[in-house]
Write an enzyme that holds these catalytic residues in place. Sequence first.
Site, PDB file in Angstrom:
ATOM      1  N   ALA A  70      35.108  60.944   9.811  1.00 17.79           N
ATOM      2  CA  ALA A  70      34.480  60.446   8.597  1.00 17.79           C
ATOM      3  C   ALA A  70      34.322  58.941   8.746  1.00 17.79           C
ATOM      4  CB  ALA A  70      35.361  60.760   7.397  1.00 17.79           C
ATOM      5  N   GLY A 116      36.899  64.183  11.146  1.00 17.04           N
ATOM      6  CA  GLY A 116      35.708  64.907  10.722  1.00 17.04           C
ATOM      7  C   GLY A 116      34.808  65.311  11.886  1.00 17.04           C
ATOM      8  N   GLU A 119      36.220  68.441  13.081  1.00 17.16           N
ATOM      9  CA  GLU A 119      35.924  69.446  12.051  1.00 17.16           C
ATOM     10  C   GLU A 119      34.475  69.923  12.162  1.00 17.16           C
ATOM     11  OE1 GLU A 119      37.673  66.721   9.076  1.00 17.16           O
ATOM     12  OE2 GLU A 119      38.731  68.487   8.324  1.00 17.16           O
ATOM     13  N   GLU A 139      44.003  62.029  11.016  1.00 18.42           N
ATOM     14  CA  GLU A 139      43.972  61.643   9.600  1.00 18.42           C
ATOM     15  C   GLU A 139      45.304  61.110   9.081  1.00 18.42           C
ATOM     16  OE1 GLU A 139      42.264  64.163  10.824  1.00 18.42           O
ATOM     17  OE2 GLU A 139      40.357  64.371   9.776  1.00 18.42           O
TER      18      GLU A 139
HETATM   19  N1  CAA Z   1      34.460  55.226  10.784  1.00 13.78           N
HETATM   20  C1  CAA Z   1      33.827  54.037  10.785  1.00 13.78           C
HETATM   21  N2  CAA Z   1      33.670  53.281  11.871  1.00 13.78           N
HETATM   22  C2  CAA Z   1      34.198  53.712  13.026  1.00 13.78           C
HETATM   23  C3  CAA Z   1      34.889  54.923  13.115  1.00 13.78           C
HETATM   24  C4  CAA Z   1      35.014  55.709  11.930  1.00 13.78           C
HETATM   25  N3  CAA Z   1      35.618  56.897  11.927  1.00 13.78           N
HETATM   26  N4  CAA Z   1      35.308  55.101  14.380  1.00 13.78           N
HETATM   27  C5  CAA Z   1      34.897  54.031  15.070  1.00 13.78           C
HETATM   28  N5  CAA Z   1      34.219  53.189  14.250  1.00 13.78           N
HETATM   29  C6  CAA Z   1      33.618  51.897  14.613  1.00 13.78           C
HETATM   30  C7  CAA Z   1      34.657  50.831  14.845  1.00 13.78           C
HETATM   31  O1  CAA Z   1      35.073  50.280  13.622  1.00 13.78           O
HETATM   32  C8  CAA Z   1      33.914  49.870  15.714  1.00 13.78           C
HETATM   33  O2  CAA Z   1      33.057  49.104  14.906  1.00 13.78           O
HETATM   34  P1  CAA Z   1      32.852  47.517  15.213  1.00 13.78           P
HETATM   35  O3  CAA Z   1      32.249  47.477  16.585  1.00 13.78           O
HETATM   36  O4  CAA Z   1      31.914  47.091  14.138  1.00 13.78           O
HETATM   37  O5  CAA Z   1      34.213  46.903  15.159  1.00 13.78           O
HETATM   38  C9  CAA Z   1      33.030  50.771  16.558  1.00 13.78           C
HETATM   39  O6  CAA Z   1      32.945  52.011  15.850  1.00 13.78           O
HETATM   40  C10 CAA Z   1      33.597  51.043  17.940  1.00 13.78           C
HETATM   41  O7  CAA Z   1      34.916  51.555  17.779  1.00 13.78           O
HETATM   42  P2  CAA Z   1      36.202  50.885  18.486  1.00 13.78           P
HETATM   43  O8  CAA Z   1      35.969  49.460  18.747  1.00 13.78           O
HETATM   44  O9  CAA Z   1      37.397  51.267  17.687  1.00 13.78           O
HETATM   45  O10 CAA Z   1      36.172  51.678  19.871  1.00 13.78           O
HETATM   46  P3  CAA Z   1      37.412  51.988  20.820  1.00 13.78           P
HETATM   47  O11 CAA Z   1      36.845  52.488  22.093  1.00 13.78           O
HETATM   48  O12 CAA Z   1      38.349  50.826  20.875  1.00 13.78           O
HETATM   49  O13 CAA Z   1      38.216  53.180  20.089  1.00 13.78           O
HETATM   50  C11 CAA Z   1      38.394  55.280  18.902  1.00 13.78           C
HETATM   51  C12 CAA Z   1      37.611  54.433  19.927  1.00 13.78           C
HETATM   52  C13 CAA Z   1      39.783  55.617  19.451  1.00 13.78           C
HETATM   53  C14 CAA Z   1      37.598  56.536  18.649  1.00 13.78           C
HETATM   54  C15 CAA Z   1      38.547  54.457  17.601  1.00 13.78           C
HETATM   55  O14 CAA Z   1      37.283  53.976  17.216  1.00 13.78           O
HETATM   56  C16 CAA Z   1      39.120  55.215  16.450  1.00 13.78           C
HETATM   57  O15 CAA Z   1      40.320  55.456  16.408  1.00 13.78           O
HETATM   58  N6  CAA Z   1      38.270  55.608  15.437  1.00 13.78           N
HETATM   59  C17 CAA Z   1      38.704  56.245  14.250  1.00 13.78           C
HETATM   60  C18 CAA Z   1      39.108  57.685  14.487  1.00 13.78           C
HETATM   61  C19 CAA Z   1      39.652  58.304  13.221  1.00 13.78           C
HETATM   62  O16 CAA Z   1      40.679  57.937  12.693  1.00 13.78           O
HETATM   63  N7  CAA Z   1      38.933  59.319  12.682  1.00 13.78           N
HETATM   64  C20 CAA Z   1      39.355  60.035  11.527  1.00 13.78           C
HETATM   65  C21 CAA Z   1      38.617  59.500  10.353  1.00 13.78           C
HETATM   66  S1  CAA Z   1      39.275  60.168   8.858  1.00 13.78           S
HETATM   67  C22 CAA Z   1      38.523  61.626   8.604  1.00 13.78           C
HETATM   68  O17 CAA Z   1      37.771  62.099   9.431  1.00 13.78           O
HETATM   69  C23 CAA Z   1      38.808  62.205   7.255  1.00 13.78           C
HETATM   70  C24 CAA Z   1      38.484  63.647   7.010  1.00 13.78           C
HETATM   71  O18 CAA Z   1      38.808  64.553   7.751  1.00 13.78           O
HETATM   72  C25 CAA Z   1      37.867  63.987   5.756  1.00 13.78           C
END
Ligand code: CAA
Length: 263
Positions: A70, A116, A119, A139
């Site tokens: 998400a 997500g 999912e 999450e």
């Molecule tokens: N939402 C918004 N932005 C995101 C994102 C997300 N889920 N995942 C990555 N991005 C963005 C980052 O903020 C970053 O943006 P900027 O360049 O503007 O800073 C860009 O994408 C690149 O990401 P990273 O710099 O973090 O890349 P990385 O290679 O260092 O790491 C990663 C990759 C491990 C996937 C890391 O991005 C990460 O942990 N992302 C989040 C994963 C996460 O927690 N997902 C679960 C979301 S909650 C959910 O899904 C709820 C639900 O079930 C309802």
Amino acid sequence: SFDEFEFRNIQVDRHGGLAVLTVDRPKALNALSADTFVEIAEALDLLMEDPEVGTLIVTGGGEKAFVAGADISELAAMEGVYAGREASLAGQDVMHQLTSLPIPTIAAINGYALGGGLELALACDIRVASGTARLGLPEVTLGLLPGYGGTQRLARLIGAGRALDLMLTARQVKAEEALAMGLVNYVADNALTKAREIAETMLKNGPIAMSLVKEAVRRGLDTTLEGGLEIEADLFGMAMSTQDFREGTRAFLDKRRAEFKGE
Ligand code: CAA
């Protein structure tokens, strides 16, 4: 048609019976914003209006991600029981729409499939992971739980024990481990190429029969074995009333390939 509808967060391509939906926000690792969900729902509706479309691949744009979850910036701006519940239900609706499609669907997991994103892959029928794929439900690291069907679909797919491990540790699983636990069906160098091959194979099969297989499994998971067997027998009866059944069996006996019309 797609020419008339400008998508900003996804791309949809069609070649013959095969449609490919690409979540395409590589700068946010294809995170599912509310707008992205609206577009996916719209695209699925449009695809289903086209009787030519026989199978769908879902994948992610860019080099790194399938879908990284998400959109965390949008989640961070929300608060309270009501907003959370509504956000979950809205995402669940789109996942349900995908799961309920009458055509077979394949997730081509070309990188991160987290939260997500996993999912979304779980809402597809078949999952193909590239060697670089990383799958997980992180999450709890955000103080949340999977809200787009993950707690339910993951446990049904790989069992409650393995699902709880992934959800409580938030750890990322590589392609080979995902394969070993049944989380993905295939590992390939190029997930999209492999997904296309699988799609081509399925396009040769009876489309009504495939939709009935999906219905039998989906409805059966919601009921007892006895109830599921009744559903199976009913759908078997429906299959026998199709022209496709006549064509499929006749083609076998004539030693030629069946030409299914979906009738
Ligand atoms: N939402 C918004 N932005 C995101 C994102 C997300 N889920 N995942 C990555 N991005 C963005 C980052 O903020 C970053 O943006 P900027 O360049 O503007 O800073 C860009 O994408 C690149 O990401 P990273 O710099 O973090 O890349 P990385 O290679 O260092 O790491 C990663 C990759 C491990 C996937 C890391 O991005 C990460 O942990 N992302 C989040 C994963 C996460 O927690 N997902 C679960 C979301 S909650 C959910 O899904 C709820 C639900 O079930 C309802």
